[in-house]
Write a protein that holds these residues in place. Structure first.
Motif, PDB file in Angstrom:
ATOM      1  N   PRO A  33      -2.751  -7.641 -21.015  1.00  0.00           N
ATOM      2  CA  PRO A  33      -2.120  -6.310 -20.993  1.00  0.00           C
ATOM      3  C   PRO A  33      -0.624  -6.403 -21.189  1.00  0.00           C
ATOM      4  O   PRO A  33       0.024  -7.385 -20.819  1.00  0.00           O
ATOM      5  CB  PRO A  33      -2.456  -5.811 -19.585  1.00  0.00           C
ATOM      6  CG  PRO A  33      -2.511  -7.063 -18.759  1.00  0.00           C
ATOM      7  CD  PRO A  33      -3.068  -8.131 -19.668  1.00  0.00           C
ATOM      8  N   THR A  34      -0.057  -5.354 -21.788  1.00  0.00           N
ATOM      9  CA  THR A  34       1.397  -5.241 -21.895  1.00  0.00           C
ATOM     10  C   THR A  34       1.796  -3.827 -21.491  1.00  0.00           C
ATOM     11  O   THR A  34       0.943  -3.013 -21.120  1.00  0.00           O
ATOM     12  CB  THR A  34       1.898  -5.522 -23.330  1.00  0.00           C
ATOM     13  OG1 THR A  34       1.621  -4.387 -24.157  1.00  0.00           O
ATOM     14  CG2 THR A  34       1.245  -6.769 -23.919  1.00  0.00           C
ATOM     15  N   ASP A  35       3.084  -3.517 -21.603  1.00  0.00           N
ATOM     16  CA  ASP A  35       3.552  -2.178 -21.259  1.00  0.00           C
ATOM     17  C   ASP A  35       3.219  -1.163 -22.350  1.00  0.00           C
ATOM     18  O   ASP A  35       3.492   0.030 -22.179  1.00  0.00           O
ATOM     19  CB  ASP A  35       5.055  -2.179 -20.972  1.00  0.00           C
ATOM     20  CG  ASP A  35       5.849  -2.919 -22.037  1.00  0.00           C
ATOM     21  OD1 ASP A  35       5.304  -3.871 -22.625  1.00  0.00           O
ATOM     22  OD2 ASP A  35       7.006  -2.566 -22.279  1.00  0.00           O
ATOM     23  N   SER A  36       2.673  -1.620 -23.465  1.00  0.00           N
ATOM     24  CA  SER A  36       2.128  -0.677 -24.451  1.00  0.00           C
ATOM     25  C   SER A  36       0.609  -0.826 -24.423  1.00  0.00           C
ATOM     26  O   SER A  36      -0.035  -0.363 -23.503  1.00  0.00           O
ATOM     27  CB  SER A  36       2.727  -0.926 -25.842  1.00  0.00           C
ATOM     28  OG  SER A  36       2.603  -2.266 -26.237  1.00  0.00           O
ATOM     29  N   SER A  37       0.029  -1.505 -25.392  1.00  0.00           N
ATOM     30  CA  SER A  37      -1.421  -1.703 -25.400  1.00  0.00           C
ATOM     31  C   SER A  37      -1.751  -3.131 -24.965  1.00  0.00           C
ATOM     32  O   SER A  37      -0.874  -3.893 -24.562  1.00  0.00           O
ATOM     33  CB  SER A  37      -1.950  -1.471 -26.813  1.00  0.00           C
ATOM     34  OG  SER A  37      -1.406  -2.449 -27.690  1.00  0.00           O
ATOM     35  N   HIS A  63       2.192 -10.298 -42.207  1.00  0.00           N
ATOM     36  CA  HIS A  63       2.161  -9.506 -40.976  1.00  0.00           C
ATOM     37  C   HIS A  63       2.856 -10.301 -39.870  1.00  0.00           C
ATOM     38  O   HIS A  63       2.467 -11.415 -39.558  1.00  0.00           O
ATOM     39  CB  HIS A  63       0.717  -9.191 -40.588  1.00  0.00           C
ATOM     40  CG  HIS A  63       0.597  -8.185 -39.486  1.00  0.00           C
ATOM     41  ND1 HIS A  63       0.315  -6.851 -39.709  1.00  0.00           N
ATOM     42  CD2 HIS A  63       0.745  -8.311 -38.147  1.00  0.00           C
ATOM     43  CE1 HIS A  63       0.272  -6.211 -38.560  1.00  0.00           C
ATOM     44  NE2 HIS A  63       0.538  -7.074 -37.591  1.00  0.00           N
ATOM     45  N   HIS A  64       3.895  -9.704 -39.295  1.00  0.00           N
ATOM     46  CA  HIS A  64       4.679 -10.389 -38.271  1.00  0.00           C
ATOM     47  C   HIS A  64       3.863 -10.648 -37.004  1.00  0.00           C
ATOM     48  O   HIS A  64       3.175  -9.752 -36.495  1.00  0.00           O
ATOM     49  CB  HIS A  64       5.891  -9.548 -37.857  1.00  0.00           C
ATOM     50  CG  HIS A  64       7.098  -9.771 -38.695  1.00  0.00           C
ATOM     51  ND1 HIS A  64       7.522  -8.860 -39.626  1.00  0.00           N
ATOM     52  CD2 HIS A  64       7.993 -10.807 -38.753  1.00  0.00           C
ATOM     53  CE1 HIS A  64       8.627  -9.310 -40.210  1.00  0.00           C
ATOM     54  NE2 HIS A  64       8.930 -10.481 -39.703  1.00  0.00           N
ATOM     55  N   PHE A  65       3.956 -11.854 -36.500  1.00  0.00           N
ATOM     56  CA  PHE A  65       3.639 -12.093 -35.100  1.00  0.00           C
ATOM     57  C   PHE A  65       4.851 -11.684 -34.272  1.00  0.00           C
ATOM     58  O   PHE A  65       5.953 -11.520 -34.794  1.00  0.00           O
ATOM     59  CB  PHE A  65       3.347 -13.576 -34.850  1.00  0.00           C
ATOM     60  CG  PHE A  65       1.935 -13.980 -35.150  1.00  0.00           C
ATOM     61  CD1 PHE A  65       0.966 -13.957 -34.161  1.00  0.00           C
ATOM     62  CD2 PHE A  65       1.578 -14.383 -36.425  1.00  0.00           C
ATOM     63  CE1 PHE A  65      -0.330 -14.334 -34.437  1.00  0.00           C
ATOM     64  CE2 PHE A  65       0.284 -14.766 -36.715  1.00  0.00           C
ATOM     65  CZ  PHE A  65      -0.679 -14.742 -35.718  1.00  0.00           C
ATOM     66  N   THR A  66       4.651 -11.539 -32.976  1.00  0.00           N
ATOM     67  CA  THR A  66       5.755 -11.252 -32.067  1.00  0.00           C
ATOM     68  C   THR A  66       5.867 -12.381 -31.058  1.00  0.00           C
ATOM     69  O   THR A  66       4.850 -12.858 -30.535  1.00  0.00           O
ATOM     70  CB  THR A  66       5.514  -9.926 -31.319  1.00  0.00           C
ATOM     71  OG1 THR A  66       5.494  -8.858 -32.256  1.00  0.00           O
ATOM     72  CG2 THR A  66       6.607  -9.669 -30.284  1.00  0.00           C
ATOM     73  N   LEU A  67       7.091 -12.831 -30.807  1.00  0.00           N
ATOM     74  CA  LEU A  67       7.322 -13.755 -29.708  1.00  0.00           C
ATOM     75  C   LEU A  67       7.578 -12.926 -28.460  1.00  0.00           C
ATOM     76  O   LEU A  67       8.581 -12.215 -28.363  1.00  0.00           O
ATOM     77  CB  LEU A  67       8.525 -14.656 -29.992  1.00  0.00           C
ATOM     78  CG  LEU A  67       8.368 -15.728 -31.067  1.00  0.00           C
ATOM     79  CD1 LEU A  67       9.593 -16.640 -31.076  1.00  0.00           C
ATOM     80  CD2 LEU A  67       7.113 -16.554 -30.843  1.00  0.00           C
ATOM     81  N   MET A  68       6.658 -12.994 -27.524  1.00  0.00           N
ATOM     82  CA  MET A  68       6.797 -12.294 -26.250  1.00  0.00           C
ATOM     83  C   MET A  68       7.656 -13.169 -25.349  1.00  0.00           C
ATOM     84  O   MET A  68       7.255 -14.283 -24.976  1.00  0.00           O
ATOM     85  CB  MET A  68       5.411 -12.072 -25.636  1.00  0.00           C
ATOM     86  CG  MET A  68       5.356 -11.052 -24.542  1.00  0.00           C
ATOM     87  SD  MET A  68       5.178  -9.357 -25.135  1.00  0.00           S
ATOM     88  CE  MET A  68       3.477  -9.340 -25.701  1.00  0.00           C
ATOM     89  N   CYS A  69       8.851 -12.695 -25.009  1.00  0.00           N
ATOM     90  CA  CYS A  69       9.838 -13.499 -24.286  1.00  0.00           C
ATOM     91  C   CYS A  69      10.039 -12.999 -22.859  1.00  0.00           C
ATOM     92  O   CYS A  69       9.820 -11.832 -22.551  1.00  0.00           O
ATOM     93  CB  CYS A  69      11.175 -13.470 -25.022  1.00  0.00           C
ATOM     94  SG  CYS A  69      11.117 -14.181 -26.692  1.00  0.00           S
ATOM     95  N   PRO A 124       8.584  -7.712 -22.574  1.00  0.00           N
ATOM     96  CA  PRO A 124       7.703  -6.660 -22.057  1.00  0.00           C
ATOM     97  C   PRO A 124       8.119  -6.193 -20.664  1.00  0.00           C
ATOM     98  O   PRO A 124       8.807  -6.914 -19.930  1.00  0.00           O
ATOM     99  CB  PRO A 124       6.338  -7.352 -22.003  1.00  0.00           C
ATOM    100  CG  PRO A 124       6.682  -8.791 -21.754  1.00  0.00           C
ATOM    101  CD  PRO A 124       7.968  -9.038 -22.517  1.00  0.00           C
ATOM    102  N   GLU A 125       7.662  -5.010 -20.334  1.00  0.00           N
ATOM    103  CA  GLU A 125       7.923  -4.447 -19.001  1.00  0.00           C
ATOM    104  C   GLU A 125       6.582  -4.297 -18.288  1.00  0.00           C
ATOM    105  O   GLU A 125       6.153  -3.204 -17.945  1.00  0.00           O
ATOM    106  CB  GLU A 125       8.636  -3.099 -19.133  1.00  0.00           C
ATOM    107  CG  GLU A 125       9.294  -2.627 -17.862  1.00  0.00           C
ATOM    108  CD  GLU A 125      10.181  -1.427 -18.085  1.00  0.00           C
ATOM    109  OE1 GLU A 125      11.060  -1.188 -17.248  1.00  0.00           O
ATOM    110  OE2 GLU A 125       9.991  -0.710 -19.093  1.00  0.00           O
ATOM    111  N   HIS A 126       5.901  -5.433 -18.100  1.00  0.00           N
ATOM    112  CA  HIS A 126       4.598  -5.452 -17.428  1.00  0.00           C
ATOM    113  C   HIS A 126       4.562  -6.688 -16.551  1.00  0.00           C
ATOM    114  O   HIS A 126       4.774  -7.811 -17.029  1.00  0.00           O
ATOM    115  CB  HIS A 126       3.466  -5.481 -18.456  1.00  0.00           C
ATOM    116  CG  HIS A 126       2.108  -5.200 -17.883  1.00  0.00           C
ATOM    117  ND1 HIS A 126       1.464  -6.078 -17.041  1.00  0.00           N
ATOM    118  CD2 HIS A 126       1.282  -4.135 -18.023  1.00  0.00           C
ATOM    119  CE1 HIS A 126       0.289  -5.563 -16.690  1.00  0.00           C
ATOM    120  NE2 HIS A 126       0.160  -4.391 -17.269  1.00  0.00           N
ATOM    121  N   ALA A 174      -6.008  -6.168 -16.137  1.00  0.00           N
ATOM    122  CA  ALA A 174      -5.094  -5.668 -15.104  1.00  0.00           C
ATOM    123  C   ALA A 174      -5.072  -4.139 -15.139  1.00  0.00           C
ATOM    124  O   ALA A 174      -4.058  -3.513 -14.853  1.00  0.00           O
ATOM    125  CB  ALA A 174      -3.704  -6.242 -15.292  1.00  0.00           C
ATOM    126  N   GLY A 175      -6.202  -3.553 -15.538  1.00  0.00           N
ATOM    127  CA  GLY A 175      -6.284  -2.107 -15.638  1.00  0.00           C
ATOM    128  C   GLY A 175      -5.966  -1.618 -17.031  1.00  0.00           C
ATOM    129  O   GLY A 175      -5.548  -2.384 -17.909  1.00  0.00           O
TER     130      GLY A 175
END
Length: 208
Positions: A33-37, A63-69, A124-126, A174-175
């Motif tokens: 889970p993230t603060d979006s989807s 298609h870009h990957f994202t580095l979640m930092c 992220p904000e999760h 996580a819901g």
């Protein structure tokens, strides 16, 4: 058959966080889970896992990957950030934004846009995502979990299990999340450019 962990969204269990990170380090592909989807994720150094994500999403190398930092300082390790960009990032992280920036040498070529040498990054904000990142000690390669033919990203772990159980190594529940993707903003030019409107507000970038 994937494993399925149920974590508390505000106080995720450390034991399960450690187990999830062990799966990532071992080359696993996870849904988390993230603060979006929800997103698909894997270890930064694992090309085979990265390729599995592309196959699940049915996307090509453009298609870009994202580095979640974890934080802004980690973004600055993997992206070239000048003073103007730094101010924008500092004011808008953590949050539901993905920023396109010039990649540094720390980013493997296979993760960069093939023509532009750019990479997507976000903080992220999760709390579950942040706990995973803190335990891992480096970014997670991620991509929004939206399946071919779907209009919206996936936001419930049970549905992910029904549709992807045999193609993932772990599903982190996580819901329910939001059904909206992040706002994607390209910061490589003289002014911010909107790539995709999503959950993050446009006003801070003068794009409303």
């Amino acid at each position: 058959m994937s494993q399925y962990f149920t974590l508390h969204p505000d106080t995720p269990q450390p034991r399960l966080i450690k187990q999830a990170v062990a799966i990532l380090r071992d080359g696993g592909v996870i849904a988390f889970p993230t603060d979006s989807s929800y997103a698909l994720g894997c270890h930064l150094g694992d090309k085979a896992a990265q390729d599995r994500i592309r196959v699940i999403r049915e996307v090509d190398d453009k298609h870009h990957f994202t580095l979640m930092c974890r934080d802004l300082s980690e973004i600055a390790r993997y992206a070239q950030v000048d003073n103007r960009q730094f101010r924008l990032l500092k004011a808008n992280t953590p949050g539901s934004y993905t920023f396109i920036l010039e990649a540094t040498r720390e980013v493997p070529k296979r993760l960069q846009h093939p023509k532009r040498n750019t990479i997507g990054l976000r903080v992220p904000e999760h709390l579950v995502t942040l706990a995973l990142l803190e335990e891992l000690g480096e970014p997670i390669i991620s991509m929004t979990l939206i399946l071919p033919g779907d209009e919206l990203p996936m936001h419930e772990a049970e549905e992910i299990r029904e549709r992807l159980e045999k193609r993932l190594d772990l599903i982190v529940d996580a819901g329910a999340c939001d059904v909206e993707s992040t706002t994607v903003i390209d910061l490589t030019g003289a002014a911010p450019v909107l790539v995709r409107a999503g959950r993050g507000a446009l006003q801070p970038f003068g794009l409303n």
